[in-house]
Design an enzyme around this catalytic site. Structure first.
Site, PDB file in Angstrom:
ATOM      1  N   ALA A  66       2.637  22.331  27.222  1.00 55.72           N
ATOM      2  CA  ALA A  66       2.748  21.846  26.303  1.00 55.72           C
ATOM      3  C   ALA A  66       2.064  22.751  25.284  1.00 55.72           C
ATOM      4  CB  ALA A  66       1.403  21.088  27.154  1.00 55.72           C
ATOM      5  N   GLY A 110       3.551  22.677  31.250  1.00 55.65           N
ATOM      6  CA  GLY A 110       3.791  21.228  30.854  1.00 55.65           C
ATOM      7  C   GLY A 110       5.064  21.250  31.179  1.00 55.65           C
ATOM      8  N   GLU A 113       5.951  20.737  34.277  1.00 60.31           N
ATOM      9  CA  GLU A 113       5.504  20.220  35.191  1.00 60.31           C
ATOM     10  C   GLU A 113       6.604  18.593  34.939  1.00 60.31           C
ATOM     11  OE1 GLU A 113       2.207  20.501  33.523  1.00 60.31           O
ATOM     12  OE2 GLU A 113       0.752  20.346  35.464  1.00 60.31           O
ATOM     13  N   GLU A 133      -1.969  27.695  32.865  1.00 58.12           N
ATOM     14  CA  GLU A 133      -2.830  27.143  32.383  1.00 58.12           C
ATOM     15  C   GLU A 133      -4.028  28.096  32.577  1.00 58.12           C
ATOM     16  OE1 GLU A 133      -0.623  25.415  34.108  1.00 58.12           O
ATOM     17  OE2 GLU A 133      -0.032  23.728  32.758  1.00 58.12           O
TER      18      GLU A 133
HETATM   19  N1  CO8 Z   1       1.910  26.075  22.806  1.00 57.59           N
HETATM   20  C1  CO8 Z   1       2.369  26.438  21.349  1.00 57.59           C
HETATM   21  N2  CO8 Z   1       2.891  26.929  20.851  1.00 57.59           N
HETATM   22  C2  CO8 Z   1       3.728  28.143  21.347  1.00 57.59           C
HETATM   23  C3  CO8 Z   1       3.651  27.412  22.838  1.00 57.59           C
HETATM   24  C4  CO8 Z   1       2.841  27.139  23.767  1.00 57.59           C
HETATM   25  N3  CO8 Z   1       2.824  26.386  24.773  1.00 57.59           N
HETATM   26  N4  CO8 Z   1       4.716  28.713  23.936  1.00 57.59           N
HETATM   27  C5  CO8 Z   1       4.738  29.395  22.780  1.00 57.59           C
HETATM   28  N5  CO8 Z   1       4.622  29.342  21.651  1.00 57.59           N
HETATM   29  C6  CO8 Z   1       5.208  29.623  20.194  1.00 57.59           C
HETATM   30  C7  CO8 Z   1       4.397  30.937  19.655  1.00 57.59           C
HETATM   31  O1  CO8 Z   1       2.682  30.617  19.201  1.00 57.59           O
HETATM   32  C8  CO8 Z   1       5.427  31.214  18.895  1.00 57.59           C
HETATM   33  O2  CO8 Z   1       5.121  31.091  17.192  1.00 57.59           O
HETATM   34  P1  CO8 Z   1       4.819  31.299  16.201  1.00 57.59           P
HETATM   35  O3  CO8 Z   1       6.096  32.072  15.751  1.00 57.59           O
HETATM   36  O4  CO8 Z   1       4.694  30.724  15.187  1.00 57.59           O
HETATM   37  O5  CO8 Z   1       4.145  32.478  16.791  1.00 57.59           O
HETATM   38  C9  CO8 Z   1       6.162  30.997  18.976  1.00 57.59           C
HETATM   39  O6  CO8 Z   1       6.528  30.287  20.352  1.00 57.59           O
HETATM   40  C10 CO8 Z   1       7.188  32.002  19.947  1.00 57.59           C
HETATM   41  O7  CO8 Z   1       6.543  33.221  20.865  1.00 57.59           O
HETATM   42  P2  CO8 Z   1       6.070  34.364  21.284  1.00 57.59           P
HETATM   43  O8  CO8 Z   1       6.149  35.184  20.630  1.00 57.59           O
HETATM   44  O9  CO8 Z   1       4.442  34.189  21.784  1.00 57.59           O
HETATM   45  O10 CO8 Z   1       7.698  34.327  23.005  1.00 57.59           O
HETATM   46  P3  CO8 Z   1       7.369  35.553  23.562  1.00 57.59           P
HETATM   47  O11 CO8 Z   1       8.664  35.495  24.060  1.00 57.59           O
HETATM   48  O12 CO8 Z   1       6.339  36.587  22.668  1.00 57.59           O
HETATM   49  O13 CO8 Z   1       6.355  35.242  24.640  1.00 57.59           O
HETATM   50  C11 CO8 Z   1       5.792  33.336  25.983  1.00 57.59           C
HETATM   51  C12 CO8 Z   1       6.939  33.509  25.140  1.00 57.59           C
HETATM   52  C13 CO8 Z   1       5.190  34.207  27.180  1.00 57.59           C
HETATM   53  C14 CO8 Z   1       6.439  32.271  26.944  1.00 57.59           C
HETATM   54  C15 CO8 Z   1       4.387  33.290  25.172  1.00 57.59           C
HETATM   55  O14 CO8 Z   1       5.044  32.532  24.436  1.00 57.59           O
HETATM   56  C16 CO8 Z   1       3.666  32.460  26.184  1.00 57.59           C
HETATM   57  O15 CO8 Z   1       2.356  32.936  27.049  1.00 57.59           O
HETATM   58  N6  CO8 Z   1       3.364  31.236  25.899  1.00 57.59           N
HETATM   59  C17 CO8 Z   1       2.216  30.023  26.428  1.00 57.59           C
HETATM   60  C18 CO8 Z   1       3.104  30.127  27.674  1.00 57.59           C
HETATM   61  C19 CO8 Z   1       1.733  29.092  27.775  1.00 57.59           C
HETATM   62  O16 CO8 Z   1       0.312  29.362  28.383  1.00 57.59           O
HETATM   63  N7  CO8 Z   1       2.226  27.362  28.843  1.00 57.59           N
HETATM   64  C20 CO8 Z   1       0.974  27.007  29.627  1.00 57.59           C
HETATM   65  C21 CO8 Z   1       0.718  25.593  28.240  1.00 57.59           C
HETATM   66  S1  CO8 Z   1      -0.875  24.984  28.365  1.00 57.59           S
HETATM   67  C22 CO8 Z   1      -0.033  23.279  29.159  1.00 57.59           C
HETATM   68  O17 CO8 Z   1       1.662  23.244  29.592  1.00 57.59           O
HETATM   69  C23 CO8 Z   1      -0.806  22.081  30.313  1.00 57.59           C
HETATM   70  C24 CO8 Z   1      -0.359  21.544  31.022  1.00 57.59           C
HETATM   71  C25 CO8 Z   1      -0.851  20.160  30.415  1.00 57.59           C
HETATM   72  C26 CO8 Z   1      -0.105  18.658  30.888  1.00 57.59           C
HETATM   73  C27 CO8 Z   1       1.667  18.811  30.331  1.00 57.59           C
HETATM   74  C28 CO8 Z   1       2.657  17.241  29.778  1.00 57.59           C
HETATM   75  C29 CO8 Z   1       3.998  17.588  30.786  1.00 57.59           C
END
Ligand code: CO8
Length: 259
Positions: A66, A110, A113, A133
């Site tokens: 998400a 998400g 999911e 999460e």
């Molecule tokens: N939300 C918003 N932006 C994101 C997300 C995210 N989940 N994941 C990545 N991005 C963005 C980054 O902020 C970055 O943007 P910017 O260049 O503007 O800084 C861009 O995407 C590229 O990401 P990274 O530079 O971080 O890329 P890496 O290759 O270094 O890392 C990762 C990749 C490991 C996937 C890393 O991006 C990461 O950890 N992302 C977050 C993963 C996460 O925590 N996901 C869970 C989110 S919470 C959730 O899903 C709750 C679910 C609730 C229900 C949902 C219903 C379907």
């Protein structure tokens, strides 16, 4: 065909292909993305020419969760009153035609999911599944703790939800989360091939089979078997069941007409 801001949509024969398309955010799932997705899914559901749907992302990410930037300032009342993650976000589970998730790269939070809401997952060899999460001080909110546990069992689901550990494609296949793993370069072709195969079958019977498998998650064994048998009986009311068996006896390919 309608164009959307957060997804790309095309048809390939009788298959509807939806590609999540927020490359700047690794396909993070925002509310506008889910609104687009719901509209595209409904359009394919309503299209008599479509027999199966494939949902995919990019080679780097199916979806990295998400959209954290959208969620970060929300309060309990914001999410509670809007029933965040319920309305709209789970729309794919209401689609009666089969939906295959073709997952490459990250399927996190998400994203994992959403993939699990589809009917089955074909994974590229670079796929990574996780419920991270807990690292954000929250927990799965769109079925992760429930569907993952049913798919891979308590031990792996509990470890993944509590530590945020990711599962690679090979482990996901061993654990039963994905139907199979294919090389990244072949993911889309393999998913489309499976979807074309499904779309060549009798759509009403495919829909009954999908409904019956899904009943296994909601009922007792005895009730599920009774439900299955009634649907099996129902296939004998279709012209397609008669055609399928006649074609076998005549040693010719069946010509299903979705009747
Ligand atoms: N939300 C918003 N932006 C994101 C997300 C995210 N989940 N994941 C990545 N991005 C963005 C980054 O902020 C970055 O943007 P910017 O260049 O503007 O800084 C861009 O995407 C590229 O990401 P990274 O530079 O971080 O890329 P890496 O290759 O270094 O890392 C990762 C990749 C490991 C996937 C890393 O991006 C990461 O950890 N992302 C977050 C993963 C996460 O925590 N996901 C869970 C989110 S919470 C959730 O899903 C709750 C679910 C609730 C229900 C949902 C219903 C379907």
């Amino acid at each position: 065909m309608t164009t959307y801001e957060n997804i790309l949509v095309e048809t390939q024969g009788k298959v509807g292909l939806i590609r999540l398309n927020r490359p700047q955010a690794l396909n993070a799932l925002s509310t506008p993305l889910f609104e687009d997705l719901a509209l595209a899914l409904d359009a394919f559901q309503a299209d008599d020419g479509i027999g199966c749907i494939v949902l995919t992302g990019s080679p780097k990410a199916f979806a990295a969760g998400a959209d954290i930037k959208e969620m970060k300032d929300l309060s309990f009342m914001d999410v509670y009153f809007r029933d965040f993650c319920n309305t709209g976000w789970t729309h794919v589970t209401t689609i009666r035609k089969p939906v295959i998730a073709a997952v490459a790269g990250y399927a996190l939070g998400g994203g994992c999911e959403l993939a699990m809401m589809c009917d089955f997952i074909i994974a590229a060899d670079n796929a990574k599944f996780g419920q991270p999460e807990i690292n954000l001080g929250t927990m799965p909110g769109a079925g992760g703790s429930q569907r993952l546990t049913r798919a891979v069992g308590k031990a792996k689901a509990m470890e993944m939800c509590l530590t945020g550990r990711q599962m690679d494609a090979a482990e996901a296949e061993r654990a039963g989360l994905v139907s199979r793993v294919v090389p990244l370069a072949e993911l889309e072709a393999e998913a489309l091939k499976a979807a074309e195969k499904i779309a060549s079958m009798s759509l009403p019977v495919v829909m009954m089979a999908k409904e019956s498998v899904n009943a296994a998650f909601e009922t007792t064994l005895a009730e599920g078997i009774r439900f299955e048998r009634r649907l099996f009986h129902s296939t004998f009311a279709t012209e397609d069941r008669r055609e399928g068996m006649a074609a076998f006896a005549d040693k010719r390919p069946a010509m299903f007409i979705n009747r």
